[in-house]
Design a protein around this motif. Sequence first.
Motif, PDB file in Angstrom:
ATOM      1  N   UNK A  97      -9.297  -6.700  -2.972  1.00  0.00           N
ATOM      2  CA  UNK A  97      -8.208  -7.487  -3.567  1.00  0.00           C
ATOM      3  C   UNK A  97      -7.053  -6.581  -3.971  1.00  0.00           C
ATOM      4  N   UNK A  98      -7.368  -5.444  -4.553  1.00  0.00           N
ATOM      5  CA  UNK A  98      -6.319  -4.499  -4.954  1.00  0.00           C
ATOM      6  C   UNK A  98      -5.529  -4.011  -3.748  1.00  0.00           C
ATOM      7  N   UNK A  99      -6.222  -3.678  -2.677  1.00  0.00           N
ATOM      8  CA  UNK A  99      -5.531  -3.223  -1.471  1.00  0.00           C
ATOM      9  C   UNK A  99      -4.678  -4.337  -0.875  1.00  0.00           C
ATOM     10  N   UNK A 100      -5.189  -5.564  -0.935  1.00  0.00           N
ATOM     11  CA  UNK A 100      -4.427  -6.691  -0.403  1.00  0.00           C
ATOM     12  C   UNK A 100      -3.157  -6.930  -1.214  1.00  0.00           C
ATOM     13  N   UNK A 101      -3.254  -6.840  -2.526  1.00  0.00           N
ATOM     14  CA  UNK A 101      -2.085  -7.014  -3.378  1.00  0.00           C
ATOM     15  C   UNK A 101      -1.054  -5.920  -3.132  1.00  0.00           C
ATOM     16  N   UNK A 102      -1.507  -4.698  -2.986  1.00  0.00           N
ATOM     17  CA  UNK A 102      -0.572  -3.613  -2.697  1.00  0.00           C
ATOM     18  C   UNK A 102       0.115  -3.828  -1.356  1.00  0.00           C
ATOM     19  N   UNK A 103      -0.636  -4.312  -0.377  1.00  0.00           N
ATOM     20  CA  UNK A 103      -0.050  -4.559   0.937  1.00  0.00           C
ATOM     21  C   UNK A 103       1.012  -5.660   0.868  1.00  0.00           C
TER      22      UNK A 103
END
Length: 212
Positions: free
Chosen positions: A125-131
């Motif tokens: 989820x964190x990586x998706x939000x950063x993307x």
Amino acid sequence: MSTYVPCGGPDCLCLCPGIDPALWEQGKRENPDPQKFFPVVKVGFQELQKQFKQQEEHAGSLQASMNTTQEEITQLRHKHTMVKAAIQEAKWKQANLTRRVLKLVSAQEIERKRGVPLDQTEEQIRMRLEDLYMQLMQPTQYRGCLNELMAQMCVRPASSQGGPRYGLVGDMEGDVSQYVAWQHDALQAVVGVLREDLSVADTMAEEVLRKP
């Protein structure tokens, strides 16, 4: 003249003295419900007046019953309106309490997982939000397209005669500008949410790094 009153038994159908048999038979034939009523001959205006008064009294009692029923219906409608308003207010209170509970649960969950490393799902989820945040910040993505569209709307090249060659109609221009402004505000809200989520994720990551 004949009228009909509630029947009191089989003896009520006997012919009374002084009554024309033909009228009596006609009254029995025209009886709307022989099981409940029997014909009665009215002789003279006094009996007609008495019957008229009885009908008036009965009509008055029916009107009083109708008025009482109408008042009860009005009160029930008023109560129904009050109940609907109370239900709507209860729904609003429930929605506010639900938001407060979710906020408290989120804060409690953050405190509970403080110092605990992120699991695989949270890391995804964190990586998706950063993307998503990086995509929104790129000049060639949504923000850049909106800025370019707003810039094009403000430009109106002039023709050789000095008049506008193309452009939007006044009313349509206002609608398009308002729609673009709404889209811009929506993107700003999404960016704000992403920033908050990234801040929470960074805080959790810092707590993980501080853990001995």
